[in-house]
Write an enzyme that holds these catalytic residues in place. Structure first.
Site, PDB file in Angstrom:
ATOM      1  N   GLU A 153      34.536  36.325  36.695  1.00 12.39           N
ATOM      2  CA  GLU A 153      34.363  37.259  35.571  1.00 12.39           C
ATOM      3  C   GLU A 153      35.375  36.995  34.453  1.00 12.39           C
ATOM      4  O   GLU A 153      36.235  37.835  34.169  1.00 12.39           O
ATOM      5  CB  GLU A 153      34.499  38.706  36.053  1.00 12.39           C
ATOM      6  CG  GLU A 153      33.398  39.144  36.980  1.00 12.39           C
ATOM      7  CD  GLU A 153      33.424  40.637  37.274  1.00 12.39           C
ATOM      8  OE1 GLU A 153      34.479  41.270  37.090  1.00 12.39           O
ATOM      9  OE2 GLU A 153      32.383  41.165  37.701  1.00 12.39           O
ATOM     10  N   GLU A 305      27.429  39.455  42.802  1.00  9.37           N
ATOM     11  CA  GLU A 305      28.059  40.638  43.393  1.00  9.37           C
ATOM     12  C   GLU A 305      27.218  41.873  43.117  1.00  9.37           C
ATOM     13  O   GLU A 305      26.720  42.066  42.007  1.00  9.37           O
ATOM     14  CB  GLU A 305      29.426  40.900  42.752  1.00  9.37           C
ATOM     15  CG  GLU A 305      30.467  39.855  43.001  1.00  9.37           C
ATOM     16  CD  GLU A 305      31.772  40.223  42.282  1.00  9.37           C
ATOM     17  OE1 GLU A 305      31.969  41.397  41.935  1.00  9.37           O
ATOM     18  OE2 GLU A 305      32.568  39.301  42.064  1.00  9.37           O
TER      19      GLU A 305
HETATM   20  C1  GLA Z   1      34.135  42.623  40.027  1.00  6.89           C
HETATM   21  C2  GLA Z   1      34.992  41.547  40.657  1.00  6.89           C
HETATM   22  C3  GLA Z   1      35.238  41.758  42.112  1.00  6.89           C
HETATM   23  C4  GLA Z   1      35.505  43.204  42.411  1.00  6.89           C
HETATM   24  C5  GLA Z   1      34.348  44.018  41.934  1.00  6.89           C
HETATM   25  C6  GLA Z   1      34.486  45.470  42.255  1.00  6.89           C
HETATM   26  O1  GLA Z   1      32.813  42.344  39.966  1.00  6.89           O
HETATM   27  O2  GLA Z   1      34.496  40.268  40.426  1.00  6.89           O
HETATM   28  O3  GLA Z   1      36.326  40.979  42.482  1.00  6.89           O
HETATM   29  O4  GLA Z   1      36.659  43.610  41.767  1.00  6.89           O
HETATM   30  O5  GLA Z   1      34.269  43.895  40.545  1.00  6.89           O
HETATM   31  O6  GLA Z   1      33.399  46.202  41.827  1.00  6.89           O
END
Ligand code: GLA
Length: 656
Positions: A153, A305
């Site tokens: 991210e 995710e």
């Molecule tokens: C993001 C991050 C993860 C985690 C999630 C929690 O997507 O990439 O590492 O912190 O949020 O929702």
């Protein structure tokens, strides 16, 4: 170029982020047992493991990771291996404070959390390249390796001196001369003229409003600077022993990153999606992110995710009720995902995300969450061959451009009530509720394959985009454009007449006399075929050839046209209320020959076609009965369906 199918084969990948470094090695064996039992085929490893791999500058500890990779391979589970560069070790910030980002006011953003790196820092970049090189050399040919995952991210912003130097290099490349920069930024205003490149700085904390074109370019620059970090690591892993697909996970519909440009640089487009279970329209939000990601990928894509239950970043974080995780997982598959993964595998007991759910929750293998995860794994295994790689047909496109968002979401605008993502979401919602599957597209993309193109709001439209829209309508397409679109050019310079002249001709508008934003909570009565409420915005417009479709009946604009059409080009100078927008777009789509995926759907039922399958997804608060003409086979239960499908709350049916 490799693609997602090289990693999936004919499966839908299923799994999540796996952080074994947080657990004693005995737990790993238990993890693998439970993964196998749940049908996990893919784990994402190493995302935040930099300090574990490189405990001191230049040292390497790969032993634990060797054991994890081998363990996964022995059990037939693939690994999406991450470069750990999103979270530099404490030693880096301590020894090289210049790698730490600085905020707009010059204050340091310290280590002790994550993503504390300045994307322009050569020191950060060289350590990141070194560890990536060693990872690629060690695991590039490992049989468990499915995919490379670069960083995580990408989302940092920095205003430090190194960033300022980098920004100036970027600007020189864009403008060549300082005169051209002065012209593009309109620096005659407020005596902002630059005489030399050295004088130019990023838009730091200032006394009053900052130059909007500078802010816009800084957004463009930041997206590009982060992308340089990403492609530098990508180029390293691509050169390793075996060419394995590469991805980096996007945040959904996030302002900091021009994902159209980024998607061109990766083999697999992946996204992290976290709808709010308390939002009654969460299903629509998820669909919007999925449509956007599929469009960036131009085909199958990956949920990198999602949460198995609750998140921990909202003021109140509720778990997903029974069945909701399954509904949203299958919704993603319906809308083109060939991989459904979670953050994370096992719920942490310590650290900032110990309250964030995971596939194996604190309640363990007998807990409700893991039991539901097993069900999702079984469903995906059942659908895999039938669905993997199949396209999602869409005849409607929503245009979206980060440049416009960046110009739009600034200080000193007509209305702070207008939020770009909210407006886009309102239009996507209307189409979603109308049962029309939509792609997203960039305004300069080839639009010829769509019967209907909608522009919720593109305040900034460059010349190429304007020409593209005009050509699209001339070529037989139907276009519906939302308020204030085409008001500014590429440099955020307002177009004379309040809208690009070519667009005014297209919509049959002589002049936009005034923009008339509505004060918070104010709505206007509008009528045409039916009466509706106009939200957020109005315009004082004078038409030339346009036909008035609806008229303002209240407020200062009373009696003036609200919605117009000029042949196949429609212009909405206000945001119609949700029911009206849905009805209007349904009618326009109908006229353009676009029909819903399934006619006569009950409210809350989402119907999506993927390949030769029809997905029925129940987002309503209770059970639903759906009429589907013809005889089908339901694939999740492997049973025949004759005309009627009963869906439990959050239920899903997949008809062949
Ligand atoms: C993001 C991050 C993860 C985690 C999630 C929690 O997507 O990439 O590492 O912190 O949020 O929702």
């Amino acid at each position: 170029m490799p693609s997602l199918s090289d990693a999936t084969g004919s499966r839908v990948l299923f799994g999540g982020d796996y952080n074994p470094e947080q657990w004693p090695e005995e737990t790993w064996l238990d993890d693998v047992r439970l993964m196998k039992d749940a049908g996990v085929t893919s784990v994402t490893v190493g995302v935040f493991s930099w300090a574990r791999i490189e405990p001191r500058p230049g040292e390497r500890d790969f032993g634990w990771l060797d054991r994890v990779m081998d363990l996964m391979h022995r059990h037939g589970i693939g690994v999406v291996l991450a470069t750990p560069t999103a979270s530099p070790p404490a030693w880096m910030g301590n020894r090289h404070p210049e790698t730490l980002p600085r905020a707009e006011d010059g204050s340091v953003v310290w280590y002790g959390s994550r993503q504390h790196f300045c994307p322009s820092s050569p020191v950060y970049r060289s350590y990141a390249a070194a560890i990536t090189k060693d990872l690629a050399a060690r695991y590039g040919d490992h049989p468990a390796l499915l995919m490379w995952h670069i960083n995580n991210e990408y989302c940092t912003f920095c205003w430090c001196d190194e960033t300022a130097r980098h920004f100036r290099r970027w600007l020189r490349h864009r403008y060549t001369t300082i005169e051209a920069l002065n012209e593009a930024w309109g620096t005659a205003f407020w005596s902002q003229r630059y005489d030399a490149w050295e004088e130019v700085i990023p838009p730091r904390k200032a006394q009053y409003l900052r130059n909007p074109a500078c802010v816009l370019d800084f957004r463009r620059f930041t997206s590009d600077a982060l992308l340089e970090c990403c492609t530098a690591e990508r180029d390293i892993v691509v050169a390793s022993a075996r060419r394995t697909p590469v991805t980096t996970n996007f945040m959904p519909f996030w302002i900091g990153q021009d994902a159209w440009t980024w998607a061109e640089e990766e083999d697999v487009v992946s996204v992290d999606v976290y709808p709010d279970p308390t939002d009654p329209l969460a299903g629509q939000y998820g669909a919007m992110i999925q449509d956007m990601t599929r469009s960036q990928a131009r085909g199958p894509w990956m949920v990198m995710e999602q949460a198995a239950g609750a998140v921990n970043f909202r003021p109140v974080n509720v778990p997903k009720p029974r069945g909701l995780g399954r509904l949203w997982s299958l919704q993603a598959v319906a809308r083109g995902a060939d991989a459904v993964c979670h953050f994370q595998w096992r719920q942490s007991r310590q650290g900032a995300e110990k309250f964030h759910s995971a596939m194996v929750s604190h309640a363990g293998e007998h807990g409700r969450t893991y039991q539901e995860i097993k069900r999702i794994g079984a469903d995906l295994a059942r659908l895999g061959e039938r669905v993997a790689g199949a396209p999602v047909p869409a005849e409607v496109a929503i245009l979206h451009d980060w440049n416009s968002w960046w110009a739009d979401e600034q200080e000193g605008r007509p209305s702070a009530e207008v939020h770009y993502p909210t407006v886009v979401r309102a239009w996507h919602r209307a189409l979603w509720e109308a049962g029309l599957t939509t792609d997203f597209a960039h305004p300069a993309h080839d639009l010829g394959r769509y019967s209907l193109v909608v522009v919720p709001r593109l305040y900034l439209l460059g010349d190429a985009a304007v020409d593209n829209l005009v050509a699209y309508v001339r070529g037989g397409g139907t276009l519906v454009c939302g308020f204030q679109s085409g008001a500014a050019d590429e440099d955020d310079r307002i177009r004379p007449g309040g809208m690009d002249e070519r667009l005014r001709d297209l919509f049959g508008i002589r002049l936009v006399h005034e923009w008339w934003p509505l004060p918070e909570g104010e709505e206007l009565v509008c009528d045409g075929d039916r009466s509706f409420r106009g939200l957020l915005w109005a315009e004082e417009l004078e038409t030339s050839t346009a036909e008035t479709v609806a008229t303002y009946r209240s407020g200062e604009v009373e009696g003036l046209p609200a919605l117009l059409r000029n042949g196949r080009a429609w212009y909405f100078s206000t945001l119609p209320d949700p029911a009206a927008l849905r009805a209007l777009l349904t009618e326009v789509a109908h006229e353009a020959g676009v029909r819903p995926v399934l006619e006569g759907r009950p409210a809350g039922l989402e119907a999506v076609r993927r390949g030769d399958l029809l997905f029925l997804l129940n987002h309503a608060p209770g059970p639903l009965t759906v009429t589907v003409p013809g005889r089908h086979r339901e694939l999740l239960t492997d049973s025949p369906v004759d005309g009627v499908v009963h869906l439990e709350r959050h239920g899903v049916a997949v008809l062949a």
